[in-house]
Structures are given as C-alpha cells and as structure tokens.
Design an enzyme around this catalytic site. Structure first.
Site, short mmCIF file in Angstrom:
data_model
loop_
_atom_site.label_atom_id
_atom_site.label_comp_id
_atom_site.label_asym_id
_atom_site.label_seq_id
_atom_site.Cartn_x
_atom_site.Cartn_y
_atom_site.Cartn_z
N GLY A 137 67.42 76.00 56.88
CA GLY A 137 66.50 74.92 57.17
C GLY A 137 64.96 75.30 57.26
O GLY A 137 64.73 76.46 56.77
N THR B 167 68.73 66.55 61.96
CA THR B 167 67.42 66.52 62.22
C THR B 167 66.87 65.14 61.76
O THR B 167 65.57 65.01 61.55
CB THR B 167 66.56 67.62 61.71
OG1 THR B 167 66.73 67.80 60.32
CG2 THR B 167 66.70 68.95 62.39
N TYR C 194 68.73 60.82 68.45
CA TYR C 194 68.52 62.17 68.17
C TYR C 194 68.03 62.88 69.40
O TYR C 194 68.57 64.00 69.79
CB TYR C 194 67.30 62.41 66.81
CG TYR C 194 66.68 63.75 66.87
CD1 TYR C 194 67.50 64.85 66.23
CD2 TYR C 194 65.51 63.88 67.20
CE1 TYR C 194 66.93 66.05 66.10
CE2 TYR C 194 64.83 65.04 67.08
CZ TYR C 194 65.53 66.26 66.75
OH TYR C 194 64.74 67.46 66.48
N ASP D 27 60.29 67.67 71.56
CA ASP D 27 59.63 66.78 72.41
C ASP D 27 60.10 65.68 72.57
O ASP D 27 59.83 64.56 73.38
CB ASP D 27 57.94 66.72 72.08
CG ASP D 27 58.03 65.93 70.69
OD1 ASP D 27 58.56 66.48 69.75
OD2 ASP D 27 57.17 65.31 70.31
N1 NAP Z 1 61.83 68.99 62.02
C1 NAP Z 1 61.02 68.77 63.21
O1 NAP Z 1 60.09 68.17 63.01
C2 NAP Z 1 61.32 69.26 64.76
C3 NAP Z 1 60.73 68.88 65.83
C4 NAP Z 1 61.14 69.43 66.88
C5 NAP Z 1 62.13 70.21 67.18
N2 NAP Z 1 63.06 70.46 66.09
C6 NAP Z 1 64.32 71.24 66.28
O2 NAP Z 1 63.79 72.58 65.57
C7 NAP Z 1 65.15 73.29 65.10
C8 NAP Z 1 64.95 73.58 63.72
O3 NAP Z 1 64.58 72.40 62.89
P1 NAP Z 1 64.28 72.36 61.19
O4 NAP Z 1 63.40 71.36 60.95
O5 NAP Z 1 64.21 73.73 60.98
O6 NAP Z 1 66.11 71.77 60.91
P2 NAP Z 1 66.22 71.49 59.27
O7 NAP Z 1 65.25 71.78 58.28
O8 NAP Z 1 67.22 70.12 59.13
O9 NAP Z 1 67.38 72.34 59.07
C9 NAP Z 1 68.79 72.55 59.81
C10 NAP Z 1 69.83 73.32 59.16
O10 NAP Z 1 71.07 73.09 60.03
C11 NAP Z 1 71.90 73.18 58.86
N3 NAP Z 1 73.09 72.66 59.34
C12 NAP Z 1 73.52 71.17 59.85
N4 NAP Z 1 74.69 71.10 60.16
C13 NAP Z 1 75.36 72.24 60.36
C14 NAP Z 1 76.60 72.97 60.76
N5 NAP Z 1 77.27 72.23 61.06
N6 NAP Z 1 76.63 74.41 60.71
C15 NAP Z 1 75.46 74.97 60.44
N7 NAP Z 1 74.37 74.52 59.77
C16 NAP Z 1 74.10 73.30 59.97
C17 NAP Z 1 71.26 72.21 57.70
O11 NAP Z 1 72.14 71.94 56.48
P3 NAP Z 1 71.94 70.75 55.87
O12 NAP Z 1 70.56 70.53 55.48
O13 NAP Z 1 73.20 71.00 54.68
O14 NAP Z 1 72.45 69.57 56.94
C18 NAP Z 1 69.83 72.75 57.85
O15 NAP Z 1 69.91 73.65 56.82
C19 NAP Z 1 66.25 72.25 65.31
O16 NAP Z 1 66.76 72.30 66.54
C20 NAP Z 1 65.20 70.90 65.48
O17 NAP Z 1 66.34 69.68 66.21
C21 NAP Z 1 62.63 70.23 64.62
#
Ligand code: NAP
Length: 292
Positions: free
Chosen positions: A11, A63, A126, A103
């Site tokens: 991710g 996400t 979410y 947030d």
């Molecule tokens: N994105 C935002 O704007 C945002 C804002 C605030 C907080 N956050 C938090 O920050 C963190 C990182 O976010 P990110 O944007 O880097 O997320 P991301 O790009 O969606 O990456 C999440 C990764 O987790 C993988 N995944 C899903 N299910 C899984 C499982 N069962 N076992 C192992 N891996 C799995 C996904 O694979 P697939 O793609 O194949 O599903 C993806 O590669 C998360 O906790 C998110 O909630 C994100």
C-alpha cells in the site's frame, strides 16, 4: 540486528517504508496479503514463530471509505479482527505494535485541532472499524497507535494522483471547500515511524505507548489542496469550490479533521514538514519517475 515486520507493504505507507528501509539499519520483512493475510490467525502465529519480529508496523487496512459502507463484514475482518490477531502474536512475542489510524474516528464537529484525549465519534463504517481497531491495538502491552489524515504518496491511488490525471483531461473541476484537514505525505509519516522505532531501539526507556497524532503541518480544504496540486503541476485546469452537499458520497466524512501533533512532537522529538512543501516534494518525485 532487530527485525521489523511490515504488513500491508504494497500500500501507500508500506511502499514508502520499503523505499526508506534501504537507509535504515534493521532487518525488514515486507508482507502483503499474498505473503501474510493478517485476517488468518494461524498464518499470523506461524509467521511470528518463524520471523520473531521485534517491531510490527501494521500498514494493512481496508481503506476504500465509500465502498466500506456496503462491505461491512470484510471491513471489520481486515480492520478489526486482523488487528486482534496481531495483538495476540505481538503480546506472545513481546513485539512492539505500531497501528495506523485516521482522523475519520472523529465526527468533525470541532473547530480546533483534535488532541488524543478527545472523544471519538466516527460517522462512517470505515471510521467505526478504525476506532474499534485502536481499542484492540491498545490492549497490546507495547503498542503505539498513530492517527493520520489525507494520506498520499507516489505509490498507489490517492487524491493527488487523481487530481493530476483529471487536470490533464478536463478544463475545470469542482472540489469541496467545506471539509478541512491536513494532507500527509506518506513518505513523511514513514520517516517519522522509522525515527520513533530507531529511538525506542536505541533506548527502550524512550518508549511511550498509546495514541498519537501525526499529519503534515498546516490546514487546508480539499479545494485549497486541489488548487495547490494544479499550481505545482503547471496545470491550466480551473478548480471551483463546491459544498459537500453538492457532492454526495455513501460515507459521511468529518467536516473538520485537523490533528494536533504536539504530543508526538514533544514525546519523540519529531520535526514535521508543512503540507505544501511536502506536496512539492511528492510532485517532484512523481516527475522524476515519469521522466526516467
Ligand atoms: N489513505 C488515507 O487517506 C488514510 C488516511 C488516514 C489513515 N490511513 C490509514 O493509514 C494506513 C495505511 O493506509 P494506506 O493508504 O497506505 O493503505 P493502502 O494503500 O490501502 O494499503 C493497504 C494495504 O493493505 C493490504 N491488505 C488488505 N487486506 C489485507 C490483509 N488481509 N492482509 C494483509 N494485507 C492486506 C492491501 O492490499 P489490497 O490492495 O490487495 O487490498 C494494501 O496493499 C491504514 O491503516 C489506513 O487506515 C489512511
């Protein structure tokens, strides 16, 4: 040398950690769902027995905020049940768990930046699942939960890359101006996490668990963010401000999600960049990749 296990490593945040890992003296094990499906408790137990990580950075999550409204079962399985699995394995092995949150656990009714002790009141599925995950993670004896906001990266899909693409295709775009927050370059967050891990590793007494807030500095609306993206890309695409009511989405988002970062800055002596300078850096990095 200490071992860091990164889950969800394909991710945005996981990929930034992978990029920065080359400059850091730890053994890294990067996994995504194909190598370690964190919803599988037996797979987690076996993986921990084999790898014996000293630190676990959980970047895995569901996400897709709008899709989450209609996929509740899978959202809770990935965002909450899987965190329970990690807590069990981390507790058994004495590993530090770093869980990432959002947030979106807040209702957005505040008008001053949220501090860690503010009450959560998530408005979306979410957000509810991430709030529940925080409580799970905090049951781990050595855990740190870092809430962040509006994450973007050169890796994966995000608002910045969508705006750049749409800016090339359209003459004008409407973007909401009544949702206020702070964009966060995932590279900055990854760097802060590695700095914290390094400090804990050099002196375990420096470990302070619990909830922390981390985003870039400054405040803006999605409209301001879009204007900055177009300016930095040299795009002629015009951005018009609209209200959230003119852009309905399945999931309700907080109107105000600015995080107060005083606790993480003072506890772990972290310096944080302003969102605009980090956006500049990210767009430079994107341009370098495109010209290779
Ligand atoms: N994105 C935002 O704007 C945002 C804002 C605030 C907080 N956050 C938090 O920050 C963190 C990182 O976010 P990110 O944007 O880097 O997320 P991301 O790009 O969606 O990456 C999440 C990764 O987790 C993988 N995944 C899903 N299910 C899984 C499982 N069962 N076992 C192992 N891996 C799995 C996904 O694979 P697939 O793609 O194949 O599903 C993806 O590669 C998360 O906790 C998110 O909630 C994100």
């Amino acid at each position: 040398m200490k071992t860091i296990l990164v889950t969800g490593a394909n991710g945005q945040l996981g990929s930034e950690l992978k990029k920065l890992s080359k400059n850091v003296k730890f053994d890294f094990v990067f996994t995504d769902v194909d190598e370690l499906d964190i919803t599988d408790i037996l797979a987690c137990a076996a993986f921990f027995d084999n790898v014996r990580p000293d630190f676990v950075i959980n970047c895995a999550a569901y996400t897709a905020v709008d899709k989450a409204e209609s996929e509740k079962r899978i959202v809770w399985k990935i965002n909450v049940d899987a965190v329970k699995n990690l807590v069990i394995s981390c507790s058994l092995h004495g590993s530090y768990l770093i869980q990432i949150s959002t947030d979106y656990v807040f209702d957005g009714k505040s008008s001053v930046p949220y501090v860690e002790r503010d009450l959560v009141a998530p408005q979306s599925e979410y957000g509810k699942s991430k709030a529940a995950a925080e409580l799970e993670a905090l049951t781990c004896p050595k855990s740190l939960v870092i809430r962040t906001s509006w994450l973007y990266s050169t890796f994966g899909n995000n608002f910045v890359k969508t705006m750049i693409r749409m800016g090339q295709q359209r003459e004008a775009l409407n973007v909401v101006f009544d949702q206020i927050g702070t964009p966060t370059y995932a590279e900055d967050l990854a760097s802060a996490i590695l700095e914290i891990v390094g400090k804990i590793d050099s002196d375990e007494k420096k470990f302070a668990g619990g909830l922390f807030h981390y985003s870039n500095e400054g405040v803006c609306s999605w409209y301001d963010f879009a204007c900055a993206i177009m300016k930095l890309c040299g795009s002629k695409c015009r951005i018009y401000p609209i209200e959230t009511s003119d852009y309905p989405t399945p999931a309700k988002r907080p109107k105000y999600g600015v995080l107060n970062k005083a606790k993480i800055k003072s506890t772990y002596e972290i310096d944080i960049n302003h969102w605009y300078s980090s956006l500049e850096k990210m767009i430079d990095a994107l341009n370098r990749v495109e010209t290779l």
